[in-house]
Structures are given as C-alpha cells and as structure tokens.
Design a protein around this motif. Structure first.
Motif, mmCIF file in Angstrom:
data_model
loop_
_atom_site.group_PDB
_atom_site.id
_atom_site.type_symbol
_atom_site.label_atom_id
_atom_site.label_comp_id
_atom_site.label_asym_id
_atom_site.label_seq_id
_atom_site.Cartn_x
_atom_site.Cartn_y
_atom_site.Cartn_z
ATOM 1 N N GLN A 7 5.261 -13.115 2.453
ATOM 2 C CA GLN A 7 4.516 -13.259 3.707
ATOM 3 C C GLN A 7 4.350 -11.929 4.440
ATOM 4 N N ALA A 8 4.728 -10.856 3.746
ATOM 5 C CA ALA A 8 4.649 -9.540 4.388
ATOM 6 C C ALA A 8 3.589 -8.654 3.731
ATOM 7 N N VAL A 9 3.059 -7.752 4.530
ATOM 8 C CA VAL A 9 2.272 -6.633 4.002
ATOM 9 C C VAL A 9 3.160 -5.406 4.157
ATOM 10 N N SER A 10 3.246 -4.572 3.124
ATOM 11 C CA SER A 10 4.072 -3.369 3.203
ATOM 12 C C SER A 10 3.220 -2.118 3.073
ATOM 13 N N VAL A 11 3.495 -1.150 3.935
ATOM 14 C CA VAL A 11 2.817 0.148 3.853
ATOM 15 C C VAL A 11 3.898 1.219 3.712
ATOM 16 N N ILE A 12 3.691 2.143 2.779
ATOM 17 C CA ILE A 12 4.764 3.081 2.434
ATOM 18 C C ILE A 12 4.316 4.526 2.573
ATOM 19 N N GLU A 13 4.965 5.270 3.462
ATOM 20 C CA GLU A 13 4.739 6.715 3.556
ATOM 21 C C GLU A 13 5.688 7.405 2.569
ATOM 22 N N TRP A 14 5.248 8.469 1.956
ATOM 23 C CA TRP A 14 5.995 9.189 0.905
ATOM 24 C C TRP A 14 6.380 8.262 -0.249
ATOM 25 N N PRO A 15 5.401 7.527 -0.798
ATOM 26 C CA PRO A 15 5.685 6.575 -1.881
ATOM 27 C C PRO A 15 6.161 7.258 -3.151
ATOM 28 N N GLU A 16 5.802 8.562 -3.320
ATOM 29 C CA GLU A 16 6.214 9.273 -4.531
ATOM 30 C C GLU A 16 7.736 9.323 -4.659
ATOM 31 N N ARG A 17 8.437 9.120 -3.537
ATOM 32 C CA ARG A 17 9.907 9.188 -3.584
ATOM 33 C C ARG A 17 10.553 7.889 -4.059
ATOM 34 N N ILE A 18 9.749 6.826 -4.143
ATOM 35 C CA ILE A 18 10.307 5.574 -4.676
ATOM 36 C C ILE A 18 9.389 4.984 -5.741
ATOM 37 N N ASN A 19 8.756 5.879 -6.471
ATOM 38 C CA ASN A 19 7.838 5.455 -7.536
ATOM 39 C C ASN A 19 8.340 4.290 -8.374
ATOM 40 N N LYS A 20 9.614 4.368 -8.737
ATOM 41 C CA LYS A 20 10.174 3.371 -9.647
ATOM 42 C C LYS A 20 10.234 1.972 -9.049
ATOM 43 N N LEU A 21 10.236 1.905 -7.733
ATOM 44 C CA LEU A 21 10.348 0.594 -7.079
ATOM 45 C C LEU A 21 8.992 -0.069 -6.849
ATOM 46 N N PHE A 58 0.831 -1.195 0.000
ATOM 47 C CA PHE A 58 0.000 0.000 0.000
ATOM 48 C C PHE A 58 0.868 1.250 0.000
ATOM 49 N N ALA A 59 0.651 2.101 -0.986
ATOM 50 C CA ALA A 59 1.303 3.406 -1.025
ATOM 51 C C ALA A 59 0.383 4.384 -0.315
ATOM 52 N N ILE A 60 0.880 5.025 0.725
ATOM 53 C CA ILE A 60 0.039 5.920 1.517
ATOM 54 C C ILE A 60 0.465 7.364 1.290
ATOM 55 N N TRP A 61 -0.378 8.093 0.555
ATOM 56 C CA TRP A 61 -0.069 9.460 0.138
ATOM 57 C C TRP A 61 -0.660 10.457 1.126
ATOM 58 N N GLY A 62 -0.022 11.605 1.232
ATOM 59 C CA GLY A 62 -0.567 12.658 2.086
ATOM 60 C C GLY A 62 0.546 13.525 2.644
ATOM 61 N N ASP A 63 0.222 14.801 2.871
ATOM 62 C CA ASP A 63 1.200 15.753 3.402
ATOM 63 C C ASP A 63 1.609 15.394 4.828
ATOM 64 N N LEU A 64 2.600 16.095 5.306
ATOM 65 C CA LEU A 64 3.026 15.958 6.696
ATOM 66 C C LEU A 64 1.824 16.276 7.607
ATOM 67 N N GLY A 65 1.553 15.396 8.546
ATOM 68 C CA GLY A 65 0.433 15.634 9.466
ATOM 69 C C GLY A 65 -0.923 15.182 8.943
ATOM 70 N N ALA A 66 -0.933 14.558 7.778
ATOM 71 C CA ALA A 66 -2.207 14.107 7.211
ATOM 72 C C ALA A 66 -2.774 12.915 7.988
ATOM 73 N N GLY A 67 -1.893 12.167 8.633
ATOM 74 C CA GLY A 67 -2.363 11.023 9.424
ATOM 75 C C GLY A 67 -1.882 9.672 8.930
ATOM 76 N N LYS A 68 -0.858 9.666 8.078
ATOM 77 C CA LYS A 68 -0.355 8.417 7.516
ATOM 78 C C LYS A 68 0.114 7.461 8.621
ATOM 79 N N THR A 69 0.963 7.979 9.502
ATOM 80 C CA THR A 69 1.505 7.126 10.567
ATOM 81 C C THR A 69 0.380 6.663 11.504
ATOM 82 N N THR A 70 -0.559 7.548 11.783
ATOM 83 C CA THR A 70 -1.694 7.185 12.638
ATOM 84 C C THR A 70 -2.486 6.026 12.029
ATOM 85 N N PHE A 71 -2.758 6.120 10.733
ATOM 86 C CA PHE A 71 -3.488 5.064 10.041
ATOM 87 C C PHE A 71 -2.708 3.743 10.117
#
Ligand code: ADP
Ligand code: MG
Length: 146
Positions: A106-120, A31-44
C-alpha cells in the motif's frame, strides 16, 4: 520502455512536476531517483508528497534512512521517503529493514542515492534521473520499463 524528459527552470517548477507525476502513481510503485547533490531529488519528492495530499514539511531523512509519510487516499496509504546518502558501506544492508518498507503493497517508495542499495531494489523499480544543467535549470528524465 518509455522515457519522458523535462526541463525545469526553478525549484518551484520541479516541485510542480513532481506534483503532476504523483497523479499517476500506484500502490507498490518504487522509484529510484538518481542525481548528484543539489540536483533536485528532494525537491521533486516534495512535489510528489504534495500531489499525494501530504501537508507537512518534507525534508531528507538525515539520521534515519526512511521516513514514512501517512497518505490519506483510498489506495496509497504511505509514501516512503528513503535517502541512502549517509550509508557507510553496503555490507549489512539487510539489517536496516528497508525491504520491509519496499514490500509494503500500500506504499509508494522513492529512493535518493539508490545506487547505494542496488542489491535491494526489485526488478520493477522505475528510474528517475535529475541533472543540473545550470544554476536554475534541471533535466528530469522519467524511465518506466512497463
Ligand atoms: P538533492 O536532494 O538532489 O540533493 P535538493 O532538492 O535538496 O537536491 O536541492 C536542490 C537545490 O537546487 C535547491 O537549493 C534548489 O533551490 C536549487 N534549484 C535551482 N534550480 C532548481 C530546479 N530547476 N529544480 C530543483 N531545484 C533547483
Ligand atoms: Mg536530497
């Protein structure tokens, strides 16, 4: 493509949305989790971790890019919490070894600031958008291409 949208009115509501969301996860999900600083990514993500039964504290990885949390469930063994906020340039992404985490079946991955690793990010990456509406309100959009 399916899209669901929610409004939360507190940090706790965002956390419990993440917790419910965790019930429908499958090993290998990214899951790529988009949003500005303070949007709530880490909280989610804290909610997702709790929903997967992870009992310890979840904070954003700061000096490293990935924190793998051990999950004690039958199918999902790890929640990879990735945060690319501090990456300098997208030059040498390969050397970071993030793909190995993303490829763990066997892992689920969640990514904050996914735009910085788009290519991956693989084609199958699902997207979550968080947006600050006002001080305590967040709009959360879940998009799945399946
Ligand atoms: P990010 O990881 O996107 O930078 P955090 O989850 O670390 O964001 O921080 C979100 C901040 O916004 C916290 O300080 C939290 O208390 C505040 N907040 C206010 N309302 C909400 C809400 N509805 N959902 C999530 N966080 C909220
Ligand atoms: Mg964060």
């Amino acid at each position: 493509m399916t899209e669901k949208q929610y409004l939360t009115n507190s940090e706790e509501e965002t956390r419990s949305l993440g917790k419910k969301f965790a019930k429908n996860l499958h090993p290998g999900d990214i899951f790529a989790i988009w949003g500005d600083l303070g949007a709530g990514k880490t909280t989610f993500i804290q909610g997702i971790a709790a929903g997967l039964g992870y009992k310890k504290r979840v904070l954003s990885p700061t000096f490293i890019f990935v924190r793998p949390y051990n999950i004690d469930s039958e199918k999902i063994k790890t929640l990879n919490h990735i945060d690319m906020y501090r990456i300098e340039k997208s030059g040498d992404l390969k050397s970071l070894g993030i793909e190995e985490f993303l490829n763990d079946p066997q892992a689920v991955s969640v990514i904050e600031w996914p735009e910085r690793i788009n290519k991956l990010l693989p084609e199958s990456t699902k997207r979550i958008y968080l947006e600050k509406v006002d001080e305590n309100t967040r709009k959360i959009k879940l998009i799945s291409t399946l």
